[in-house]
Design an enzyme around this catalytic site. Structure first.
Site, PDB file in Angstrom:
ATOM      1  N   HIS A 222       0.804  -0.992  -0.065  1.00 18.85           N
ATOM      2  CA  HIS A 222      -0.140  -0.169   0.021  1.00 18.85           C
ATOM      3  C   HIS A 222       0.952   1.225   0.005  1.00 18.85           C
ATOM      4  O   HIS A 222       2.012   1.243   0.353  1.00 18.85           O
ATOM      5  CB  HIS A 222      -1.081   0.079   1.136  1.00 18.85           C
ATOM      6  CG  HIS A 222      -0.170   0.071   2.547  1.00 18.85           C
ATOM      7  ND1 HIS A 222      -0.277  -1.076   3.440  1.00 18.85           N
ATOM      8  CD2 HIS A 222       0.432   0.929   3.146  1.00 18.85           C
ATOM      9  CE1 HIS A 222       0.316  -0.548   4.456  1.00 18.85           C
ATOM     10  NE2 HIS A 222       0.587   0.578   4.528  1.00 18.85           N
TER      11      HIS A 222
HETATM   12  P1  TYD Z   1      -2.171  -3.654   7.585  1.00 17.87           P
HETATM   13  O1  TYD Z   1      -2.347  -2.206   7.366  1.00 17.87           O
HETATM   14  O2  TYD Z   1      -2.911  -4.797   6.798  1.00 17.87           O
HETATM   15  O3  TYD Z   1      -0.970  -4.249   7.893  1.00 17.87           O
HETATM   16  P2  TYD Z   1       0.218  -4.230   6.485  1.00 17.87           P
HETATM   17  O4  TYD Z   1      -0.096  -3.197   5.477  1.00 17.87           O
HETATM   18  O5  TYD Z   1       1.498  -3.602   7.280  1.00 17.87           O
HETATM   19  O6  TYD Z   1       0.693  -5.375   6.210  1.00 17.87           O
HETATM   20  O7  TYD Z   1      -2.843  -3.813   9.095  1.00 17.87           O
HETATM   21  C1  TYD Z   1      -3.120  -5.073   9.559  1.00 17.87           C
HETATM   22  C2  TYD Z   1      -4.583  -4.959  10.408  1.00 17.87           C
HETATM   23  O8  TYD Z   1      -4.059  -4.031  11.712  1.00 17.87           O
HETATM   24  C3  TYD Z   1      -5.535  -3.964   9.583  1.00 17.87           C
HETATM   25  O9  TYD Z   1      -6.877  -4.726  10.273  1.00 17.87           O
HETATM   26  C4  TYD Z   1      -5.444  -2.739  10.322  1.00 17.87           C
HETATM   27  C5  TYD Z   1      -4.815  -2.833  11.473  1.00 17.87           C
HETATM   28  N1  TYD Z   1      -4.041  -1.770  12.250  1.00 17.87           N
HETATM   29  C6  TYD Z   1      -4.600  -0.805  13.162  1.00 17.87           C
HETATM   30  O10 TYD Z   1      -5.739  -1.125  13.638  1.00 17.87           O
HETATM   31  N2  TYD Z   1      -3.835   0.398  13.568  1.00 17.87           N
HETATM   32  C7  TYD Z   1      -2.743   0.383  12.876  1.00 17.87           C
HETATM   33  O11 TYD Z   1      -1.942   1.458  13.421  1.00 17.87           O
HETATM   34  C8  TYD Z   1      -2.045  -0.418  11.698  1.00 17.87           C
HETATM   35  C9  TYD Z   1      -0.799  -0.199  11.181  1.00 17.87           C
HETATM   36  C10 TYD Z   1      -2.772  -1.455  11.552  1.00 17.87           C
END
Ligand code: TYD
Length: 133
Positions: free
Chosen positions: A49
């Site tokens: 992303h």
């Molecule tokens: P995600 O953004 O999918 O992780 P990455 O892109 O690093 O692989 O995040 C995983 C889950 O955690 C998603 O359900 C969103 C949640 N999340 C939060 O609630 N707060 C945060 O600060 C972050 C980074 C993720």
């Protein structure tokens, strides 16, 4: 420059090491959120992303992992394996994380609280925004 690393000073003495990171001093924003990834399963890749307005600095404080940074024109890869180096993830930088070691603890300092509407999670949408910037 796609890959921008901050070098953090190591404060320490005979007892061991210490790194202190202050917002707007050692990283170029107010730190509003800290999160960390650990226990990442073998073969898992994350990220995929970009953010419209969030700025972040990623620090691998244990183990190692690899980042691929992509601004829509160029891609660069870097292995993070130092608790004294922070990778700047600026706005509109598509990033992917790979090759997490089992002991990897990846800490991320962020300029804002979590906001799903700031994410661009589709690569074609990302390219579209880059093209029209
Ligand atoms: P995600 O953004 O999918 O992780 P990455 O892109 O690093 O692989 O995040 C995983 C889950 O955690 C998603 O359900 C969103 C949640 N999340 C939060 O609630 N707060 C945060 O600060 C972050 C980074 C993720």
């Amino acid at each position: 420059m796609l890959i921008k690393l901050f070098d953090f000073n190591v404060l320490g003495d005979e007892r061991g090491h210490l790194v202190a990171i202050e917002g707007n001093r050692h990283v170029p924003f107010d730190i509003k959120r800290v999160y960390y990834l650990f226990g990442t399963k073998l073969g898992v890749s994350r990220g995929f992303h970009a953010h419209k307005s969030l700025q972040q600095v990623a620090i691998c404080i244990s183990g190692s992992c690899r980042f691929v940074m992509d601004d829509g024109l160029n891609k660069e890869s870097i292995v993070l394996n130092s608790s004294t180096k922070g990778l700047f993830i600026d706005i509109m930088q598509w990033h992917e994380m790979y090759d997490f070691s089992p002991d990897c603890v990846l800490m991320v300092l962020a300029s804002d609280i979590y906001d799903e509407s700031d994410y661009i999670r589709n690569y074609d949408d990302f390219i579209e925004v880059v093209m029209h910037a």
